[in-house]
Motif scaffolding. Structure first.
Motif, mmCIF file in Angstrom:
data_model
loop_
_atom_site.group_PDB
_atom_site.id
_atom_site.type_symbol
_atom_site.label_atom_id
_atom_site.label_comp_id
_atom_site.label_asym_id
_atom_site.label_seq_id
_atom_site.Cartn_x
_atom_site.Cartn_y
_atom_site.Cartn_z
ATOM 1 N N ARG A 293 0.676 -1.110 0.030
ATOM 2 C CA ARG A 293 -0.005 0.013 -0.004
ATOM 3 C C ARG A 293 0.782 1.247 -0.055
ATOM 4 O O ARG A 293 0.460 2.263 -0.872
ATOM 5 C CB ARG A 293 -0.949 0.100 1.086
ATOM 6 N N LEU A 294 1.881 1.255 0.943
ATOM 7 C CA LEU A 294 2.736 2.476 0.985
ATOM 8 C C LEU A 294 3.583 2.579 -0.626
ATOM 9 O O LEU A 294 3.565 3.820 -0.699
ATOM 10 C CB LEU A 294 3.878 2.286 2.079
ATOM 11 N N ALA A 295 3.800 1.436 -0.844
ATOM 12 C CA ALA A 295 4.664 1.490 -2.402
ATOM 13 C C ALA A 295 3.777 2.239 -3.288
ATOM 14 O O ALA A 295 4.463 3.227 -4.107
ATOM 15 C CB ALA A 295 5.186 0.282 -2.690
ATOM 16 N N ALA A 296 2.504 1.963 -3.301
ATOM 17 C CA ALA A 296 1.603 2.423 -4.348
ATOM 18 C C ALA A 296 1.405 3.871 -4.042
ATOM 19 O O ALA A 296 1.333 4.652 -4.867
ATOM 20 C CB ALA A 296 0.166 1.669 -4.159
ATOM 21 N N ALA A 297 1.287 4.313 -2.942
ATOM 22 C CA ALA A 297 1.104 5.529 -2.614
ATOM 23 C C ALA A 297 2.222 6.723 -2.773
ATOM 24 O O ALA A 297 2.146 7.685 -3.362
ATOM 25 C CB ALA A 297 0.633 5.820 -0.947
ATOM 26 N N ILE A 298 3.380 5.916 -2.646
ATOM 27 C CA ILE A 298 4.793 6.548 -2.844
ATOM 28 C C ILE A 298 4.812 6.780 -4.127
ATOM 29 O O ILE A 298 5.207 8.089 -5.013
ATOM 30 C CB ILE A 298 5.962 5.865 -2.355
ATOM 31 N N LEU B 293 12.178 3.050 -7.397
ATOM 32 C CA LEU B 293 12.561 2.565 -6.003
ATOM 33 C C LEU B 293 11.149 2.023 -5.365
ATOM 34 O O LEU B 293 11.181 0.995 -4.971
ATOM 35 C CB LEU B 293 12.933 3.779 -5.231
ATOM 36 N N ALA B 294 10.025 2.804 -5.707
ATOM 37 C CA ALA B 294 8.622 2.319 -5.151
ATOM 38 C C ALA B 294 8.540 0.811 -5.876
ATOM 39 O O ALA B 294 7.856 -0.119 -4.885
ATOM 40 C CB ALA B 294 7.795 3.361 -5.267
ATOM 41 N N ARG C 153 7.780 -3.419 -4.328
ATOM 42 C CA ARG C 153 6.895 -4.619 -4.625
ATOM 43 C C ARG C 153 7.675 -6.178 -5.007
ATOM 44 O O ARG C 153 6.765 -7.032 -5.121
ATOM 45 C CB ARG C 153 5.920 -4.246 -5.599
ATOM 46 N N GLU C 154 8.759 -6.061 -5.270
ATOM 47 C CA GLU C 154 9.492 -7.185 -5.720
ATOM 48 C C GLU C 154 9.759 -8.071 -4.417
ATOM 49 O O GLU C 154 9.603 -7.781 -3.233
ATOM 50 C CB GLU C 154 10.790 -7.079 -6.322
ATOM 51 N N VAL D 247 13.444 -3.637 2.156
ATOM 52 C CA VAL D 247 12.627 -2.580 2.687
ATOM 53 C C VAL D 247 13.141 -1.316 3.286
ATOM 54 O O VAL D 247 12.997 -0.108 2.883
ATOM 55 C CB VAL D 247 11.106 -2.893 3.203
ATOM 56 N N PRO D 248 14.078 -1.668 4.424
ATOM 57 C CA PRO D 248 14.745 -0.440 5.016
ATOM 58 C C PRO D 248 15.536 0.389 4.184
ATOM 59 O O PRO D 248 15.598 1.524 4.288
ATOM 60 C CB PRO D 248 15.317 -1.196 6.274
ATOM 61 N N ARG D 249 16.148 -0.368 3.321
ATOM 62 C CA ARG D 249 17.103 0.245 2.388
ATOM 63 C C ARG D 249 16.472 1.227 1.445
ATOM 64 O O ARG D 249 16.785 2.169 1.090
ATOM 65 C CB ARG D 249 17.945 -0.815 1.645
ATOM 66 N N LEU D 250 15.413 0.436 0.594
ATOM 67 C CA LEU D 250 14.690 1.368 0.000
ATOM 68 C C LEU D 250 13.901 2.497 0.506
ATOM 69 O O LEU D 250 13.873 3.809 -0.075
ATOM 70 C CB LEU D 250 13.679 0.445 -0.858
ATOM 71 N N ALA D 251 13.421 2.364 1.527
ATOM 72 C CA ALA D 251 12.697 3.265 2.343
ATOM 73 C C ALA D 251 13.674 4.500 2.635
ATOM 74 O O ALA D 251 13.333 5.848 2.334
ATOM 75 C CB ALA D 251 12.161 2.942 3.559
#
Lengths: 116, 116
Positions: free
Chosen positions: A100-105, B87-88, B92-93, B98-102
């Motif tokens: 969900r967060l990925a989609a929003a970003i 990056l977003a 989804r992959e 996640v922490p690195r991409l965030a």
């Protein structure tokens, strides 16, 4: 005329389109934090003369924004970027809903691309 | 003078600061996709006259960008936004870090905020 953030922002964007004299007075007044009277004294002018010059410059800056609207566009971009920062922070929380967060970003980033 | 994307982009940003005649000719040439000769014929001018008007407008547009650099700023923002989109998508992959991409997304969004 109150010193205000809006005019300072317009000056930041469009200041280089003003005549040299107007630009200088804006620098003194907004960036150098001098008063109208101080500028007048330094320049050998009346306080009213300085006021008029700044007022004309202010009208010119507003005219640029009315025509180009770039400050408005940049402000929108800045808001979207702020939202992305918050969404990215959400990703680090335990149990974050990553899809969900990925989609929003992604959506916010697309909005930025569309507004520039 | 080749029709080119760069001039069209400058016109998109600063076109409203041109005189009406120059703006019209730019519209015809860049957005309406007319040739110099076609504009000349419609306006009762020589091809050279149309060319000169567009050339002067082009110089004026380049001057605005030299002074304000807003197209350059917007382009930078657009590149950062594109990277955030990628990056977003990475989030989804399967097995995404996640922490690195965030952190990377956050950094890019901060860069956008700093360039507007």
């Amino acid at each position: 005329m109150a010193k205000n953030y809006e005019i300072a922002l317009l000056f930041d964007f469009y200041g280089d389109l003003l005549t040299e004299k107007r630009r200088e007075f804006f620098e003194f007044y907004y960036n150098g934090d001098l008063s109208l009277s101080e500028i007048a004294e330094n320049e050998g002018l009346t306080r009213q003369g300085v006021f008029d010059t700044l007022k004309k410059g202010e009208q010119q800056l507003r005219g640029f924004e009315e025509k180009l609207g770039l400050v408005k566009r940049f402000r929108l971009v800045s808001e979207h970027a702020e939202q992305i920062v918050r969404l990215a922070d959400g990703l680090r929380e335990t149990g974050a809903d990553v899809p969900r967060l990925a989609a929003a970003i992604r959506e916010k980033a697309e909005e930025i691309k569309n507004s520039v």
